[in-house]
Design a protein around this motif. Structure first.
Motif: not given
Length: 124
Positions: A74-102
């Motif tokens: 939160n100090a850097k206003n950033a979110v991360y996704l560490q992905m290991n052991s990747l598979k061909p089926e992980d191929t995609a466009v990856y999006y981050c998204a924000a929401d204020r809901g509960f």
């Protein structure tokens, strides 16, 4: 209005790793839960992971559980996704998204703000 910019995608061999980043601006970052979604050609956008505003709670799709870790700074206003052991089926466009809901929601329609996406390609 929150602006989100993803980075870190690329081409990787199966079994490899990638770390995606999402930089946020234009709002109070710590007010938002943050999610990662992905969309492969011809398929609907699907949930990957979500993290609460504090970072204290996370939720993962079954398809990535144990291989993926979501985190935020939160100090850097950033979110991360560490992905290991990747598979061909992980191929995609990856999006981050924000929401204020509960709750750690997994449906794309629940999220108010989206980045432009970053391509992840996993070769076999």
């Amino acid at each position: 209005q929150v602006q989100l910019v993803e980075s870190g995608g690329g081409l990787v061999q199966a079994g490899g790793s990638l770390r995606l980043s999402c930089a946020a601006s234009g709002g109070t970052f710590s007010n938002y839960k943050m999610g990662w979604f992905r969309q492969a050609p011809g398929r609907e956008r699907e949930f990957v992971a979500v993290i609460s505003w504090s970072g204290g709670s996370t939720r993962y799709a079954d398809s990535v559980k144990g291989r993926v870790t979501i985190s935020r700074d939160n100090a850097k206003n950033a979110v991360y996704l560490q992905m290991n052991s990747l598979k061909p089926e992980d191929t995609a466009v990856y999006y981050c998204a924000a929401d204020r809901g509960f709750g750690l929601t997994t449906t794309p329609a629940s999220y108010d703000y989206w980045g432009q996406g970053t391509q992840v390609t996993v070769s076999s």
